[in-house]
Scaffold this active site. Sequence first.
Site: not given
Length: 297
Positions: A64, A176
């Site tokens: 991320s 993610d």
Amino acid sequence: MASISRWVNRAVRGLRSFAYAEDGERPKVGLALGGGFARGIAHIGVLRVLEENHIPIDYIAGTSVGALVAATYASGTPLDVMQHQGRETRFRDFGRWTLSRMGMATNARLEEFLHKFTPANSFSEMRIPLSIVATDLVTGKSVHFTDGEIGPALRASCAYPGLFLPVEYRGHVLADGFLTEAAPATAVREMGADLVISVYLDPGLLDEKPRNTIEIISRSFSIIQAYLVQPWRVETDILIEPDVHHVLWYEFEKTPLLVAAGETAARQALPKIKAALRAGISGLARARQEARLGAGK
């Protein structure tokens, strides 16, 4: 050219500083940077302390926002530039609201946002070997990107479920990376790291009730992670945990506080890092084996 020279000198000093490992071999160091939206700015503070103490970084991976920081740093961007840009960042720089059944926004702008830090487009341009971690929504497993274009991999790693649209890339439907590797320790271990330093940004829980859908999603994932033991923890030799749980996902203006939190946490970990480097590869292997035996009791 001046920034390149500083980067080379920094790497050389790091190699010299720890040429005295007990077994004669300096462990290869892998740095794993976790996710956390604005809280990821704390990674800059960690990196600054490692630089100042000549801790070498042989491999770097990110999940991320950790992927954005890792890619930027691996390209040779100075930390001061990263900190300045972090303070100026707003949601519109990387996200755009949209109507879709798959999410509330697209992070397509993230590829261009990366170029505010570096002109690099591919993994082959990195000065430190880089891995970016995303999660395959079909298989439920991590996907580690180490070659090709950085942009699509970065977007996938930052595609927070429920907020950003999933990214379809190389035959995967991706979200993610924090879903499978909150800190990408497994990624740097696979790259060849002997010593894995993970930076985990604990989202924690605030005293106030959630105010919108994004905060509900975020806190839900935080609760799930609190009760899970993910494989990345087993692969981590040294864990750095900046105290940033009180910072909301969009509070980029708190950059000075976040950087300071990263610096504080990294300084606390320095004795362990230096001891591990002195122990050498064989010493690290023994310590890891002892830790696993102890965990099995």
